[in-house]
Design a protein around this motif. Structure first.
Motif, PDB file in Angstrom:
ATOM      1  N   LEU A  85      20.616 -25.697  -2.429  1.00 12.19           N
ATOM      2  CA  LEU A  85      19.220 -26.436  -2.548  1.00 12.19           C
ATOM      3  C   LEU A  85      18.229 -25.487  -1.390  1.00 12.19           C
ATOM      4  N   PHE A  86      18.742 -24.916  -0.289  1.00 11.04           N
ATOM      5  CA  PHE A  86      18.062 -24.198   0.299  1.00 11.04           C
ATOM      6  C   PHE A  86      17.408 -22.830  -0.278  1.00 11.04           C
ATOM      7  N   ASP A  87      18.280 -22.272  -1.167  1.00 12.68           N
ATOM      8  CA  ASP A  87      17.580 -21.301  -2.047  1.00 12.68           C
ATOM      9  C   ASP A  87      16.595 -21.742  -3.199  1.00 12.68           C
ATOM     10  N   ALA A  88      16.934 -23.058  -3.646  1.00 10.28           N
ATOM     11  CA  ALA A  88      16.219 -23.412  -4.821  1.00 10.28           C
ATOM     12  C   ALA A  88      14.505 -24.252  -4.043  1.00 10.28           C
ATOM     13  N   TYR A  89      14.767 -24.808  -2.944  1.00  9.63           N
ATOM     14  CA  TYR A  89      13.377 -25.523  -2.296  1.00  9.63           C
ATOM     15  C   TYR A  89      12.784 -24.658  -1.563  1.00  9.63           C
ATOM     16  N   VAL A  90      13.565 -24.005  -0.333  1.00  9.64           N
ATOM     17  CA  VAL A  90      12.786 -23.172   0.628  1.00  9.64           C
ATOM     18  C   VAL A  90      12.722 -21.776   0.495  1.00  9.64           C
ATOM     19  N   GLU A  91      13.760 -21.201  -0.146  1.00 12.06           N
ATOM     20  CA  GLU A  91      13.406 -19.643  -0.429  1.00 12.06           C
ATOM     21  C   GLU A  91      12.726 -19.343  -1.345  1.00 12.06           C
ATOM     22  N   ARG A 132      25.434 -19.092   4.368  1.00  9.65           N
ATOM     23  CA  ARG A 132      26.015 -17.859   4.127  1.00  9.65           C
ATOM     24  C   ARG A 132      25.440 -16.620   5.016  1.00  9.65           C
ATOM     25  N   ARG A 133      23.964 -17.021   5.282  1.00 12.41           N
ATOM     26  CA  ARG A 133      23.172 -15.999   5.835  1.00 12.41           C
ATOM     27  C   ARG A 133      22.763 -16.320   7.195  1.00 12.41           C
ATOM     28  N   ASN A 134      23.016 -15.414   8.181  1.00  9.55           N
ATOM     29  CA  ASN A 134      22.832 -15.575   9.573  1.00  9.55           C
ATOM     30  C   ASN A 134      21.398 -15.862   9.720  1.00  9.55           C
ATOM     31  N   SER A 135      20.540 -15.602   8.978  1.00  5.69           N
ATOM     32  CA  SER A 135      18.859 -15.924   9.214  1.00  5.69           C
ATOM     33  C   SER A 135      18.435 -17.307   8.924  1.00  5.69           C
ATOM     34  N   THR A 136      19.282 -18.055   8.554  1.00  3.21           N
ATOM     35  CA  THR A 136      18.940 -19.320   7.871  1.00  3.21           C
ATOM     36  C   THR A 136      18.337 -20.374   9.061  1.00  3.21           C
ATOM     37  N   ALA A 137      19.021 -20.174  10.045  1.00  6.12           N
ATOM     38  CA  ALA A 137      18.408 -21.272  11.167  1.00  6.12           C
ATOM     39  C   ALA A 137      17.162 -20.663  11.864  1.00  6.12           C
TER      40      ALA A 137
END
Length: 191
Positions: free
Chosen positions: A134-140, A175-180
């Motif tokens: 969902l993060f990849d689909a909505y935010v990224e 899975r990515r450290n930069s997400t936060a």
């Protein structure tokens, strides 16, 4: 009580204990199963098995897909969540359809994140990869994020808040450290 339904009561009625008359122990309708008499409004409309007191483990949760009555499909809750995410919530065609609905479509995207968060908070059926989808689909995805932040900024803020809360509560380990940091930066922008 109908055979095969022994021991099933909705959550509000099982909390009420013996206050529910035994003749109303199970009523089957086309839409739901309830243990409440017709005059009582049962809020859950879902049956759950009563477990013996000596059992400390969580019950297995299943989803019954009865869209085609000739081919019933029984899946575990984890399988159904993964299936729904891939087929609907993170599906680019479904997202494009929601984008055509404008403000309300953005609210539906936010509701998808909210539902995933609720399942993550109450069950062990949600994996970190589900939030990543969902993060990849909505935010990224720049096109989807622009849609969310322009057509329904409240939904965009809600998505970021729910994902941040999932991180804070340990429900999601991206899975990515930069997400936060990405979430924090975006929350400042849309605030």
């Amino acid at each position: 009580m109908a055979p095969g339904w022994r021991g099933f009561r909705c959550r509000p009625c099982s909390a009420a204990g013996s206050a529910v008359p035994t003749r109303w122990s199970t009523i089957r309708t086309s839409a739901s199963t309830t243990c409440c008499p017709p005059t009582v409004s049962c809020s859950s409309r879902a049956a759950s098995p009563r477990l013996p007191r000596w059992r400390n483990s969580e019950p297995a949760l299943y989803h019954l897909d009865s869209a085609d009555p000739d081919r019933l499909a029984i899946r575990t809750l984890a399988e159904e969540i993964a299936r729904t995410l891939r087929g609907r919530a993170a599906n680019p065609r479904w997202i494009q359809g929601m984008m055509r609905h404008g403000y309300r479509g953005a609210a539906e995207l936010a509701a998808s994140v909210d539902t995933l968060f609720a399942f993550a908070a109450t069950t062990d059926a949600v994996r970190p990869a589900h939030f990543d989808l969902l993060f990849d689909a909505y935010v990224e995805d720049a096109e989807v994020w622009d849609f969310l932040s322009q057509d329904n900024p409240a939904a965009a803020r809600h998505i970021l808040a729910r994902m941040s809360e999932a991180l804070d509560r340990g429900l999601w380990h991206p899975r990515r450290n930069s997400t936060a940091e990405d979430l924090r930066r975006l929350r400042e922008i849309v605030a």
